[in-house]
Design a protein around this motif. Structure first.
Motif, mmCIF file in Angstrom:
data_model
loop_
_atom_site.group_PDB
_atom_site.id
_atom_site.type_symbol
_atom_site.label_atom_id
_atom_site.label_comp_id
_atom_site.label_asym_id
_atom_site.label_seq_id
_atom_site.Cartn_x
_atom_site.Cartn_y
_atom_site.Cartn_z
ATOM 1 N N UNK A 153 0.928 -1.166 -0.210
ATOM 2 C CA UNK A 153 0.059 0.069 -0.050
ATOM 3 C C UNK A 153 0.913 1.336 -0.170
ATOM 4 N N UNK A 154 1.713 1.600 0.740
ATOM 5 C CA UNK A 154 2.790 2.678 1.151
ATOM 6 C C UNK A 154 3.758 2.880 -0.219
ATOM 7 N N UNK A 155 3.994 1.704 -0.775
ATOM 8 C CA UNK A 155 4.526 1.696 -2.008
ATOM 9 C C UNK A 155 3.943 2.297 -3.011
ATOM 10 N N UNK A 156 2.981 1.862 -3.376
ATOM 11 C CA UNK A 156 1.879 2.284 -4.501
ATOM 12 C C UNK A 156 1.873 3.804 -4.211
ATOM 13 N N UNK A 157 1.505 4.219 -2.878
ATOM 14 C CA UNK A 157 1.091 5.567 -2.664
ATOM 15 C C UNK A 157 2.449 6.582 -3.249
ATOM 16 N N UNK A 158 3.361 5.947 -2.513
ATOM 17 C CA UNK A 158 4.800 6.855 -2.940
ATOM 18 C C UNK A 158 4.994 6.845 -4.628
ATOM 19 N N UNK A 159 4.867 5.645 -5.067
ATOM 20 C CA UNK A 159 5.214 5.509 -6.737
ATOM 21 C C UNK A 159 4.036 6.202 -7.451
ATOM 22 N N UNK A 160 2.830 6.330 -6.993
ATOM 23 C CA UNK A 160 1.826 6.861 -7.647
ATOM 24 C C UNK A 160 2.077 8.457 -7.727
ATOM 25 N N UNK A 161 2.496 8.965 -6.731
ATOM 26 C CA UNK A 161 2.921 10.416 -6.614
ATOM 27 C C UNK A 161 4.175 10.848 -7.545
ATOM 28 N N UNK A 162 4.987 10.082 -7.472
ATOM 29 C CA UNK A 162 6.144 10.310 -8.431
ATOM 30 C C UNK A 162 6.078 10.026 -9.759
ATOM 31 N N UNK A 163 5.394 9.118 -10.091
ATOM 32 C CA UNK A 163 4.846 8.549 -11.395
ATOM 33 C C UNK A 163 3.789 9.662 -12.088
ATOM 34 N N UNK A 164 2.983 10.360 -11.177
ATOM 35 C CA UNK A 164 2.372 11.249 -11.783
ATOM 36 C C UNK A 164 3.096 12.598 -12.131
ATOM 37 N N UNK A 165 4.054 12.944 -11.366
ATOM 38 C CA UNK A 165 4.947 14.017 -11.521
ATOM 39 C C UNK A 165 5.813 13.656 -12.846
ATOM 40 N N UNK A 166 6.417 12.537 -12.843
ATOM 41 C CA UNK A 166 7.174 12.292 -14.106
ATOM 42 C C UNK A 166 6.308 12.311 -15.462
ATOM 43 N N UNK A 167 5.105 11.611 -15.529
ATOM 44 C CA UNK A 167 4.204 11.843 -16.502
ATOM 45 C C UNK A 167 3.668 13.151 -17.126
ATOM 46 N N UNK A 168 3.462 14.030 -15.985
ATOM 47 C CA UNK A 168 3.079 15.520 -16.250
ATOM 48 C C UNK A 168 4.109 16.040 -17.075
ATOM 49 N N UNK A 169 5.421 16.035 -16.467
ATOM 50 C CA UNK A 169 6.488 16.558 -17.295
ATOM 51 C C UNK A 169 6.882 16.052 -18.644
ATOM 52 N N UNK A 170 6.708 14.737 -18.910
ATOM 53 C CA UNK A 170 6.937 14.003 -20.052
ATOM 54 C C UNK A 170 5.601 14.456 -21.271
ATOM 55 N N UNK A 171 4.346 14.464 -20.519
ATOM 56 C CA UNK A 171 3.417 14.409 -21.410
ATOM 57 C C UNK A 171 3.257 16.108 -21.826
ATOM 58 N N UNK A 172 3.878 16.847 -21.245
ATOM 59 C CA UNK A 172 3.579 18.318 -21.609
ATOM 60 C C UNK A 172 4.377 18.795 -22.962
ATOM 61 N N UNK A 173 5.067 17.948 -23.469
ATOM 62 C CA UNK A 173 5.911 17.930 -24.885
ATOM 63 C C UNK A 173 5.455 17.251 -25.813
ATOM 64 N N UNK A 174 4.398 16.591 -25.557
ATOM 65 C CA UNK A 174 3.578 15.550 -26.431
ATOM 66 C C UNK A 174 2.853 16.262 -27.630
ATOM 67 N N UNK A 175 3.181 15.727 -28.891
ATOM 68 C CA UNK A 175 2.428 16.541 -30.184
ATOM 69 C C UNK A 175 1.490 15.770 -30.642
ATOM 70 N N UNK A 176 1.279 14.593 -30.114
ATOM 71 C CA UNK A 176 -0.009 13.865 -30.596
ATOM 72 C C UNK A 176 -0.964 13.879 -29.369
ATOM 73 N N UNK A 177 -2.207 13.611 -29.638
ATOM 74 C CA UNK A 177 -3.294 13.749 -28.679
ATOM 75 C C UNK A 177 -3.809 12.344 -28.387
ATOM 76 N N UNK A 178 -4.328 12.163 -27.396
ATOM 77 C CA UNK A 178 -4.966 10.777 -27.018
ATOM 78 C C UNK A 178 -6.373 10.686 -27.561
ATOM 79 N N UNK A 179 -6.546 9.548 -28.177
ATOM 80 C CA UNK A 179 -7.969 9.372 -28.975
ATOM 81 C C UNK A 179 -8.985 8.641 -27.712
ATOM 82 N N UNK A 180 -8.408 8.257 -26.741
ATOM 83 C CA UNK A 180 -9.207 7.423 -25.881
ATOM 84 C C UNK A 180 -9.445 8.084 -24.592
ATOM 85 N N UNK A 181 -8.500 8.853 -24.283
ATOM 86 C CA UNK A 181 -8.568 9.407 -23.011
ATOM 87 C C UNK A 181 -8.037 8.687 -21.929
ATOM 88 N N UNK A 182 -7.272 7.402 -22.042
ATOM 89 C CA UNK A 182 -6.872 6.754 -21.056
ATOM 90 C C UNK A 182 -5.792 5.736 -21.635
#
Length: 103
Positions: free
Chosen positions: A12-41
């Motif tokens: 449980x604790x591992x997933x909480x910590x990992x989730x926060x860090x992964x969300x930050x990493x994804x936000x940084x990386x996805x800010x520079x994406x030129x393609x759009x998601x067609x499904x939203x997930x």
């Protein structure tokens, strides 16, 4: 996003910590994406071992963008390799996780 796993209290604790860090990493990386998601997930699955190794990392449901899918997989690898996995009981050599990322 949402992480599915077998009901293991030691994770449980591992997933909480990992989730926060992964969300930050994804936000940084996805800010520079030129393609759009067609499904939203995006839905991915992987096995994580007590030595922090990842195996069978794969997209189960695509976002509709190869660029987004690739960046998400890269973000997962980058994040999970430096956050120490809790001790996995010897009866379980690994834990399989399924992650749903909503955009």
């Amino acid at each position: 996003f949402y992480i599915c796993h077998r009901n293991k209290s030691y994770f449980k604790k591992y997933l909480q910590v990992t989730g926060v860090q992964l969300q930050r990493e994804l936000q940084q990386n996805l800010a520079h994406v030129s393609e759009l998601s067609t499904t939203g997930k995006l839905k991915v699955s992987f096995d994580i071992y007590s030595d922090n190794s990842l195996k069978n990392l794969k997209v189960i449901e695509t976002s509709g963008s190869g660029e987004i899918d690739s960046l998400a997989l890269k973000s997962i690898k980058n994040t999970l390799t430096y956050i120490k996995v809790p001790v996995i009981p010897s009866s379980d050599n690994f834990v399989t996780l399924t992650m749903v990322i909503n955009f």
